[in-house]
Design a protein around this motif. Structure first.
Motif, mmCIF file in Angstrom:
data_model
loop_
_atom_site.group_PDB
_atom_site.id
_atom_site.type_symbol
_atom_site.label_atom_id
_atom_site.label_comp_id
_atom_site.label_asym_id
_atom_site.label_seq_id
_atom_site.Cartn_x
_atom_site.Cartn_y
_atom_site.Cartn_z
ATOM 1 N N THR A 221 0.852 -1.184 0.000
ATOM 2 C CA THR A 221 0.000 0.000 0.000
ATOM 3 C C THR A 221 0.888 1.235 0.000
ATOM 4 N N SER A 222 0.495 2.265 -0.754
ATOM 5 C CA SER A 222 1.289 3.494 -0.838
ATOM 6 C C SER A 222 0.494 4.697 -0.350
ATOM 7 N N SER A 223 1.189 5.635 0.280
ATOM 8 C CA SER A 223 0.580 6.922 0.597
ATOM 9 C C SER A 223 0.516 7.763 -0.672
ATOM 10 N N THR A 224 -0.169 8.889 -0.594
ATOM 11 C CA THR A 224 -0.074 9.859 -1.673
ATOM 12 C C THR A 224 1.299 10.532 -1.608
ATOM 13 N N SER A 225 1.681 11.165 -2.697
ATOM 14 C CA SER A 225 2.961 11.870 -2.757
ATOM 15 C C SER A 225 2.722 13.356 -2.501
ATOM 16 N N GLY A 226 3.588 13.971 -1.709
ATOM 17 C CA GLY A 226 3.471 15.392 -1.429
ATOM 18 C C GLY A 226 4.636 15.866 -0.594
ATOM 19 N N SER A 227 4.638 17.134 -0.218
ATOM 20 C CA SER A 227 5.748 17.698 0.547
ATOM 21 C C SER A 227 5.371 17.942 2.001
ATOM 22 N N ASP A 228 4.315 17.276 2.483
ATOM 23 C CA ASP A 228 3.938 17.392 3.893
ATOM 24 C C ASP A 228 5.072 16.905 4.786
ATOM 25 N N ASP A 229 5.087 17.407 6.017
ATOM 26 C CA ASP A 229 6.113 17.012 6.988
ATOM 27 C C ASP A 229 5.994 15.536 7.387
ATOM 28 N N PHE A 230 4.761 14.997 7.384
ATOM 29 C CA PHE A 230 4.516 13.619 7.822
ATOM 30 C C PHE A 230 3.622 12.903 6.823
ATOM 31 N N ARG A 231 3.958 11.617 6.560
ATOM 32 C CA ARG A 231 3.112 10.789 5.703
ATOM 33 C C ARG A 231 3.072 9.392 6.295
ATOM 34 N N SER A 232 1.961 8.664 6.012
ATOM 35 C CA SER A 232 1.833 7.308 6.536
ATOM 36 C C SER A 232 1.066 6.437 5.555
ATOM 37 N N ALA A 233 1.228 5.126 5.713
ATOM 38 C CA ALA A 233 0.497 4.139 4.916
ATOM 39 C C ALA A 233 0.305 2.897 5.759
ATOM 40 N N THR A 234 -0.818 2.217 5.572
ATOM 41 C CA THR A 234 -1.127 0.981 6.292
ATOM 42 C C THR A 234 -1.394 -0.125 5.285
ATOM 43 N N ALA A 235 -0.700 -1.238 5.418
ATOM 44 C CA ALA A 235 -0.922 -2.412 4.568
ATOM 45 C C ALA A 235 -1.713 -3.440 5.373
ATOM 46 N N ASN A 236 -2.852 -3.864 4.832
ATOM 47 C CA ASN A 236 -3.737 -4.815 5.492
ATOM 48 C C ASN A 236 -3.691 -6.165 4.799
ATOM 49 N N CYS A 237 -3.626 -7.226 5.589
ATOM 50 C CA CYS A 237 -3.721 -8.566 5.012
ATOM 51 C C CYS A 237 -5.150 -8.828 4.559
ATOM 52 N N PRO A 238 -5.330 -9.668 3.522
ATOM 53 C CA PRO A 238 -6.677 -10.068 3.136
ATOM 54 C C PRO A 238 -7.404 -10.738 4.300
ATOM 55 N N ALA A 239 -8.729 -10.767 4.231
ATOM 56 C CA ALA A 239 -9.539 -11.263 5.344
ATOM 57 C C ALA A 239 -9.202 -12.693 5.742
ATOM 58 N N SER A 240 -8.708 -13.483 4.818
ATOM 59 C CA SER A 240 -8.417 -14.893 5.107
ATOM 60 C C SER A 240 -6.995 -15.126 5.599
ATOM 61 N N LYS A 241 -6.232 -14.020 5.825
ATOM 62 C CA LYS A 241 -4.825 -14.159 6.176
ATOM 63 C C LYS A 241 -4.490 -13.364 7.437
ATOM 64 N N VAL A 242 -3.332 -13.684 8.023
ATOM 65 C CA VAL A 242 -2.804 -12.958 9.171
ATOM 66 C C VAL A 242 -1.425 -12.410 8.828
ATOM 67 N N LEU A 243 -1.004 -11.384 9.569
ATOM 68 C CA LEU A 243 0.293 -10.750 9.323
ATOM 69 C C LEU A 243 1.399 -11.511 10.046
ATOM 70 N N VAL A 244 2.462 -11.845 9.321
ATOM 71 C CA VAL A 244 3.653 -12.419 9.963
ATOM 72 C C VAL A 244 4.839 -11.463 9.930
#
Length: 300
Positions: A221-244
């Motif tokens: 997952t990607s954030s938008t591009s810009g010149s803000d001081d702070f940016r973030s992005a969250t990558a989510n696993c599909p509903a049938s999976k868990v994060l390792v």
């Protein structure tokens, strides 16, 4: 850096998976949690809240569990601190069980801050080891290296360590390979000097690898591009999976941006399902930049 951004905390919903029980005389389907990563959980450890130049915390898996990956959060510094050590224990023949996070102030910073380390732990999985690769020490502005899993193993987590640069460099990329349909097998780590540094320094990439886990993939997952001081992005696993595990990539930052948050959700009783990345400009930076989050996910 804006005072309004200090001491912010990311929140992400935690998902609790309820396992169906088997009743006498009824044939129940096998528990899906037993298929890939039984006992999955997230453990955290925190340094003290001080204004020291260097702080560290180590998150240790409970006895009987192993480390699949790690994460971190810098609380209170808002881009004025760089993570120098993000180091799992273990080795080429030994499963990791803990991760240490150490961070330095990039420039002198008078306010208090702290380090939080996260360990994603599970019951032992077959073939779990920690592999490392180091870029030899020199005074180049940028260092990069790739840690690759042994043949037949897949990547569950990634980490890094910088040597001798003591707060004057920042890791820009902790990038696993793989796709939404293929398992990751390596991690590419890249670091830039945040401030001019004349001495030699080196960079180590760590790959945590295991025998193939069911359904292992990498989600981006990607954030938008810009010149803000702070940016973030969250990558989510599909509903049938868990994060390792996970990773991140700062695009067009070139050492002017410090990754402040690399945080799996979940808790001691809840397996993680997503990973949050966040980054601040270290000094005012006029160019546009963005951040990508990578989630390494396996079947429940």
């Amino acid at each position: 850096m804006s005072d309004q951004t200090r001491f912010r905390r990311f929140g992400a919903p935690a998902f609790v998976f309820v396992l169906a029980g088997a009743f006498v005389g009824v044939v129940a389907p096998a528990s899906p949690a037993s298929a890939a990563v039984p006992g999955l959980m997230r453990i955290s450890a925190t340094s003290t809240l001080t204004s020291n130049n260097y702080q560290t915390a180590t998150a240790v898996c409970p006895v009987g569990k192993v480390l699949l990956s790690g994460g971190y959060e810098i609380v209170g510094a808002s881009g004025e601190v760089t993570v120098d050590d993000f180091r799992p224990n273990g080795g080429p023949t030994t499963a990791p069980t803990a991760v240490t996070v150490g961070a330095y102030e990039i420039d002198e910073y008078p306010d208090v801050w702290m380090v939080q380390a996260f360990a994603v732990c599970a019951n032992p999985v077959p073939g779990l080891v920690r592999i490392s690769a180091t870029n030899g020490g020199d005074s180049s502005d940028v260092h990069s290296t790739i840690a690759t899993c042994p043949t037949g193993k897949q990547l569950t987590g990634a980490a890094f360590e910088m040597q001798e640069v003591v707060g004057k460099a920042t890791v820009d990329d902790l990038r696993p390979n793989g796709t939404s349909t293929t398992a990751p097998t390596a991690v590419d780590v890249r670091a830039y000097e945040a401030d001019p540094f004349s001495g030699p320094w080196s960079l180590t990439a760590y790959a945590i690898c295991a025998n193939p886990l069911p359904g292992l993939v990498q989600i981006t997952t990607s954030s938008t591009s810009g010149s803000d001081d702070f940016r973030s992005a969250t990558a989510n696993c599909p509903a049938s999976k868990v994060l390792v595990g996970g990773g991140y990539e700062v695009r067009e930052g070139f050492g002017e941006v410090a990754v402040d948050d690399f945080t799996p959700n979940g808790g001691p009783a809840t397996g993680p399902s997503s990973i949050i990345t966040g980054a601040f400009e270290e000094d005012p930076y006029s160019n546009d930049w963005s951040i990508r989050a990578f989630a390494i996910c396996a079947t429940m």
